[in-house]
Design an enzyme around this catalytic site. Structure first.
Site, PDB file in Angstrom:
ATOM      1  N   ASP A 348       0.527  -1.155  -0.160  1.00 49.22           N
ATOM      2  CA  ASP A 348       0.001   0.046  -0.021  1.00 49.22           C
ATOM      3  C   ASP A 348       0.872   1.148  -0.071  1.00 49.22           C
ATOM      4  OD1 ASP A 348      -2.664   1.357   0.671  1.00 49.22           O
ATOM      5  OD2 ASP A 348      -1.540   1.970   2.262  1.00 49.22           O
ATOM      6  N   GLU A 377       1.683   0.133  -4.932  1.00 46.39           N
ATOM      7  CA  GLU A 377       1.212   1.531  -5.376  1.00 46.39           C
ATOM      8  C   GLU A 377       2.307   2.371  -5.268  1.00 46.39           C
ATOM      9  OE1 GLU A 377      -3.327   2.254  -3.963  1.00 46.39           O
ATOM     10  OE2 GLU A 377      -1.843   2.037  -2.421  1.00 46.39           O
TER      11      GLU A 377
END
Length: 650
Positions: A348, A377
């Site tokens: 994340d 990400e």
């Protein structure tokens, strides 16, 4: 004693005399106190439990032993200061089943905290549990897992444990639990397969689970599971223990561990690998987290004015670049691989982490199993770390075999996610062909005008929908005012086809196969079950969408031309063909990837009206996909009408 004041909170950094005058913020602090050992946390044996805590700024440290998760009184045992800022205690008795915390004196302030390395915790994760982890293995627990030759062979399917089975019509007994996701033979409306069987039926290779580590009580209180509560779980509390709300009994620490292991084993037995969504970029509360209680000032990033760096938008950013934080993250990842046999990690907000940490993770995973996936990400975000050190798309070339989500391709296909009414390629938007081509080639430097962030296709995750932002269906709804739903479904299917026939790693969001909607809710992280749950009635109603995804997955698996291993092969075999506005066409030539068909032709068609396209005269073309669009097919021409994808082969 030094203090920081922010939002009415005070952090005491301790007495400088304890560290010989070296501040926790100095580089010299790491040189003086970095601990290389592998025994941080609890080492349990029946005859002895050893506790090693890293707390260089503490002047005293204790282990507090509790009889259970809620006992008011503790047995307080002093720890001894040891090497490199660590404290050590050995208790020569069997402590199995007891609970513990650490207590440290920082300056004149006493802090009690859970062991950051705790692998078993009580309800709500407020105390660590002393547990023989070997007793948590399920009856069948094998090291065997489905084969994976290359990351581009993966088809990832993202889901939330609770979402997937909580619907009243899911047919699952243990709804919202690890055990529920492991159930087979479940049926829903119209007799359709649901839950695990539905995933297997789709043909995907990897199940990506939204956070399953223990997350904050403020999000889901494990003592109130009879009440409606919901959260995605992007608020880490105890990184190395599973979340109790997904267990059939959150009060018994070994239950959540055993049931998660059983889920992993079941998925492996069904031919599915498991990816874990991990959130090492921030913590749920910078003041209350165990890290800050034990070594305040060390584990998080700070601005020059002493306030928290907050690139995450969650109140803080972790200092992944600091050696002991990096060590914790690396060892945490390895814990999930070794103890739970996890097959991949989705990082994340990876762009807030640092390049060196990500590369060390990849190196250490390669020592165990090179087929373990690392995706993240890689957004370009602001944080208190030099830009060139941030693990984002701009530094992709420095992080081989670590993949980034391709947001450029996502927005080109369906329209900008932050401008809800913007159209994308599939909905008739103009000028997207270039961005679409960048996605088709897996983000690699294909040509001067066709390149994104990737050096190789294994660094690119292609997707049009995930748990974040609007679902694909809701985005199409918002950007196609006046259209009918039949046309919108055409756009939706074309979007999925573009992901599954492009180079790189394809990624699907659970429910994408049946046009999942969240009733227009963009950020459903704490919305109700009614918003977030998989609607099996909708799945039954739209089996055409399910069948289409099945067909696409099978097409990708059967034709290695869609899974080329390296950028050189893509540049050699993939050729873009002439096509009108609102369309993109390309061929994969000369047995690309070693496939049986000599040539493959792919057309993404969003022009609607009837068009005649010239085909490369390479042989007699046969239809692999898209017969509903084709009006006429010859060896040198193709006439199509509508919205969708066409795949031909000769």
């Amino acid at each position: 004693m030094s203090v920081q004041k922010e939002s009415n909170a005070i952090i005491h950094y301790g007495d400088p005399a304890v560290t010989g005058g070296v501040s926790v913020f100095d580089k010299e602090f790491d040189q003086q106190f970095y601990y290389e050992g592998s025994d941080l946390g609890l080492t349990y044996q029946t005859q002895e439990s050893a506790f090693r805590l890293w707390a260089p700024t503490a002047s005293e440290a204790y282990v507090l032993l509790y009889e259970d998760w809620k006992a008011p009184d503790a047995r307080r045992i002093a720890m001894t200061r040891d090497v490199k800022g660590t404290w050590l205690l050995k208790v020569r008795e069997d402590l199995q089943g007891k609970f513990y915390t650490y207590q440290v004196l920082i300056g004149d302030q006493w802090n009690e905290a859970v062991d950051p390395y705790a692998t078993a915790v009580g309800v709500n994760g407020d105390r660590a549990c002393i547990l023989d982890m070997t007793t948590t293995d399920p009856e069948r627990w094998t090291a065997d897992k489905p084969p994976l030759d290359s990351p581009v062979d993966a088809v990832i399917y993202e889901l939330h444990v609770r979402d997937y089975t909580i619907h009243p019509d899911s047919g699952v007994s243990h709804k919202g639990k690890f055990t529920g996701l492991a159930e087979s033979g479940t049926r829903g409306p119209g007799g359709i397969r649901t839950g695990l069987d539905h995933i297997v039926e789709l043909g995907v290779t990897h199940v990506e689970l939204l956070p399953i580590y223990d997350y904050a009580t403020e999000s889901v209180d494990e003592t109130r599971l009879h009440e409606p509560q919901y959260n995605w779980g992007y608020d880490p509390k105890n990184y190395n223990a599973p979340e109790g709300s997904y267990a059939t009994d959150p009060y018994v620490p070994e239950v959540r561990i055993r049931e998660l292991k059983q889920l992993v084993q079941t998925l492996h037995d069904q031919g599915l690998r498991v990816i874990m969504d991990v959130v090492y970029n921030h913590v749920y509360d910078g003041y209350l987290i165990n890290f800050t209680k034990l070594v305040p000032g060390y584990y998080l990033r700070y601005k020059k004015d002493g306030t928290f760096s907050n690139g995450s938008g969650c109140g803080n950013d972790t200092a992944t670049e600091r050696p002991m934080m990096r060590k914790f993250i690396v060892e945490s990842v390895l814990h999930w691989v070794k103890e739970y046999r996890i097959d991949g990690f989705r990082f994340d907000l990876m762009g807030l982490m640092d390049v060196e940490t990500m590369n060390e993770i990849r190196t250490r995973l390669d020592e165990i199993d090179p087929s373990i996936l690392t995706i993240g990400e890689g957004w370009v975000m602001d944080t208190e770390l030099a830009e060139e050190r941030r693990a984002n798309q701009r530094q992709a070339a420095l992080m081989p075999r670590i993949a980034h989500f391709n947001d450029g391709f996502r927005d080109a296909v369906k329209g900008d996610i932050f401008h809800f009414d913007y159209k994308g390629f599939v909905s008739g938007g103009i000028g997207y062909q270039g961005k679409v081509k960048q996605g088709i080639v897996g983000g690699i430097p294909y040509a001067e005008e066709i390149r994104a962030f990737a050096s190789e296709p294994v660094q690119c995750v292609n997707y049009v929908e995930c748990h974040d932002n609007h679902t694909l269906w809701d985005k199409i709804m918002l950007s196609t005012d006046g259209e009918n739903d039949a046309v919108r479904r055409d756009m939706h299917r074309l979007s999925s086809a573009m992901i599954l026939t492009s180079q790189g790693i394809p990624f699907l969001h659970a429910g994408q196969e049946y046009y999942r909607s969240k009733n227009g809710v963009e950020n459903s992280y704490n919305s109700s079950d009614e918003v977030n749950r998989l609607d099996w009635g909708m799945a039954s109603e739209h089996q055409d969408g399910v069948s289409y995804i099945q067909r696409l997955v099978k097409l990708r698996k059967n034709h290695p031309a869609f899974r080329l291993r390296d950028s050189a092969s893509i540049r050699r075999h993939l050729r873009f063909e002439d096509s009108p506005e609102n369309t993109v066409a390309f061929t994969l030539r000369d047995h690309a990837g070693g496939g049986a068909e000599k040539h493959i032709y792919v057309l993404y068609y969003a022009a609607r009206k009837e068009s005649s396209l010239k085909l490369p005269e390479l042989g007699e073309w046969k239809i692999l996909l898209g017969e509903e669009l084709i009006k006429r097919l010859n060896s040198d021409s193709l006439v199509v009408e509508g919205i969708g994808a066409v795949v031909l082969a000769c």
